[in-house]
Design a protein around this motif. Sequence first.
Motif, PDB file in Angstrom:
ATOM      1  N   PHE A   1       0.835  -1.195   0.000  1.00  0.00           N
ATOM      2  CA  PHE A   1       0.000   0.000   0.000  1.00  0.00           C
ATOM      3  C   PHE A   1       0.874   1.250   0.000  1.00  0.00           C
ATOM      4  O   PHE A   1       1.808   1.395   0.790  1.00  0.00           O
ATOM      5  CB  PHE A   1      -0.906   0.009   1.238  1.00  0.00           C
ATOM      6  N   THR A   2       0.577   2.154  -0.923  1.00  0.00           N
ATOM      7  CA  THR A   2       1.297   3.412  -1.030  1.00  0.00           C
ATOM      8  C   THR A   2       0.299   4.523  -1.314  1.00  0.00           C
ATOM      9  O   THR A   2      -0.595   4.367  -2.145  1.00  0.00           O
ATOM     10  CB  THR A   2       2.324   3.383  -2.185  1.00  0.00           C
ATOM     11  N   ASP A   3       0.442   5.626  -0.617  1.00  0.00           N
ATOM     12  CA  ASP A   3      -0.383   6.807  -0.890  1.00  0.00           C
ATOM     13  C   ASP A   3       0.465   8.024  -0.569  1.00  0.00           C
ATOM     14  O   ASP A   3       0.526   8.478   0.570  1.00  0.00           O
ATOM     15  CB  ASP A   3      -1.661   6.783  -0.044  1.00  0.00           C
ATOM     16  N   THR A   4       1.143   8.528  -1.573  1.00  0.00           N
ATOM     17  CA  THR A   4       2.126   9.593  -1.386  1.00  0.00           C
ATOM     18  C   THR A   4       1.760  10.819  -2.198  1.00  0.00           C
ATOM     19  O   THR A   4       1.442  10.734  -3.378  1.00  0.00           O
ATOM     20  CB  THR A   4       3.529   9.119  -1.831  1.00  0.00           C
ATOM     21  N   LEU A   5       1.794  11.965  -1.545  1.00  0.00           N
ATOM     22  CA  LEU A   5       1.514  13.241  -2.191  1.00  0.00           C
ATOM     23  C   LEU A   5       2.685  14.174  -1.907  1.00  0.00           C
ATOM     24  O   LEU A   5       3.050  14.389  -0.755  1.00  0.00           O
ATOM     25  CB  LEU A   5       0.209  13.844  -1.649  1.00  0.00           C
ATOM     26  N   PHE A   6       3.304  14.703  -2.960  1.00  0.00           N
ATOM     27  CA  PHE A   6       4.450  15.584  -2.748  1.00  0.00           C
ATOM     28  C   PHE A   6       4.631  16.539  -3.916  1.00  0.00           C
ATOM     29  O   PHE A   6       4.091  16.330  -5.008  1.00  0.00           O
ATOM     30  CB  PHE A   6       5.735  14.764  -2.539  1.00  0.00           C
ATOM     31  N   VAL A   7       5.389  17.605  -3.667  1.00  0.00           N
ATOM     32  CA  VAL A   7       5.781  18.556  -4.698  1.00  0.00           C
ATOM     33  C   VAL A   7       7.240  18.269  -5.022  1.00  0.00           C
ATOM     34  O   VAL A   7       8.032  17.943  -4.141  1.00  0.00           O
ATOM     35  CB  VAL A   7       5.607  20.008  -4.207  1.00  0.00           C
ATOM     36  N   PHE A   8       7.624  18.403  -6.287  1.00  0.00           N
ATOM     37  CA  PHE A   8       8.988  18.057  -6.695  1.00  0.00           C
ATOM     38  C   PHE A   8      10.027  18.798  -5.849  1.00  0.00           C
ATOM     39  O   PHE A   8      11.073  18.247  -5.506  1.00  0.00           O
ATOM     40  CB  PHE A   8       9.195  18.377  -8.181  1.00  0.00           C
ATOM     41  N   GLN A   9       9.735  20.041  -5.493  1.00  0.00           N
ATOM     42  CA  GLN A   9      10.669  20.819  -4.678  1.00  0.00           C
ATOM     43  C   GLN A   9      10.960  20.124  -3.350  1.00  0.00           C
ATOM     44  O   GLN A   9      12.070  20.238  -2.804  1.00  0.00           O
ATOM     45  CB  GLN A   9      10.117  22.222  -4.421  1.00  0.00           C
ATOM     46  N   ASP A  10       9.969  19.384  -2.832  1.00  0.00           N
ATOM     47  CA  ASP A  10      10.181  18.626  -1.589  1.00  0.00           C
ATOM     48  C   ASP A  10      11.338  17.642  -1.748  1.00  0.00           C
ATOM     49  O   ASP A  10      12.135  17.459  -0.823  1.00  0.00           O
ATOM     50  CB  ASP A  10       8.913  17.851  -1.210  1.00  0.00           C
TER      51      ASP A  10
ATOM     52  N   HIS B   1       0.889  12.753  -7.027  1.00  0.00           N
ATOM     53  CA  HIS B   1       0.136  11.900  -6.104  1.00  0.00           C
ATOM     54  C   HIS B   1       0.205  10.471  -6.637  1.00  0.00           C
ATOM     55  O   HIS B   1      -0.261  10.197  -7.745  1.00  0.00           O
ATOM     56  CB  HIS B   1      -1.313  12.359  -6.004  1.00  0.00           C
ATOM     57  N   VAL B   2       0.803   9.593  -5.870  1.00  0.00           N
ATOM     58  CA  VAL B   2       0.965   8.192  -6.268  1.00  0.00           C
ATOM     59  C   VAL B   2       0.216   7.309  -5.270  1.00  0.00           C
ATOM     60  O   VAL B   2       0.459   7.388  -4.066  1.00  0.00           O
ATOM     61  CB  VAL B   2       2.454   7.789  -6.298  1.00  0.00           C
ATOM     62  N   LYS B   3      -0.698   6.495  -5.786  1.00  0.00           N
ATOM     63  CA  LYS B   3      -1.456   5.607  -4.890  1.00  0.00           C
ATOM     64  C   LYS B   3      -1.503   4.194  -5.450  1.00  0.00           C
ATOM     65  O   LYS B   3      -1.791   3.976  -6.618  1.00  0.00           O
ATOM     66  CB  LYS B   3      -2.883   6.113  -4.683  1.00  0.00           C
TER      67      LYS B   3
END
Length: 242
Positions: free
Chosen positions: A56-65, A94-96
């Motif tokens: 299970f993966t649910d990742t939300l991020f901005v490239f700058q992060d 956003h990768v889920k």
Amino acid sequence: MNYIKALLLLLLVSSCQITETININPDGSGSIEVFQLRDENSYLQLGRPLSGSEKFTDTLFVFQDYITKYAATFVKFNKADQALFRAHANVKMHVKLDPIQMENFNVISSDFKKIEELPNVYESLSLANSLKENYPVSKEFFKIKYTFDGLTFKRNLVIVDQEEFDRNKKMLEERKKTYAKHKLVQSYTLKYHFPGKIKSVSNEKAILSPDKKSLILEFQLSDCLQNPEMTNLEVILEPSSN
């Protein structure tokens, strides 16, 4: 890296839906979103059960992060690659992956002041992984250039690595024969929203909304991967009556 990209390409052609949505405001600013969904029913239809390694993966991020978090890795890349990473700094991802609910998608999006300033968002996830895992940058074989001058919108896809494109095309031609007997969900959809009424569209298959300010254009994904330039488009708006 070539193996990984080949595997992803096979996944795309066999069981994926991609939707590219662009919204343009009257001042030329706006947003883009690319939604990529793996159709699990198609995936299972090909005899590919979900792997136990799919966690299970649910990742939300901005490239700058990632640029900030992996700063020690970032400085190891050459100046050209660093500039490429910075160009994607404002891209959101956003990768889920949910093996239980059979849900697998990623969303890449970005706001823009001028659409000409957009990076190739189709590369964003791959570049983020390069930065995170510290492996060489792997670029797409194509670039998409968008322009809008207030009346004319253009989407121009150009193949920049003909050798890689030819390899992918040959592989896809072979795989299409294998997949022909299956009823797979494979779609590539453009959804564009403009600040004024549409006067004309270069592709006659485009469907306009009742107010003529939006269009939807659908393709077969495998066709697009073999002939990506078929997605090129020109839209001319009606002059403002003001």
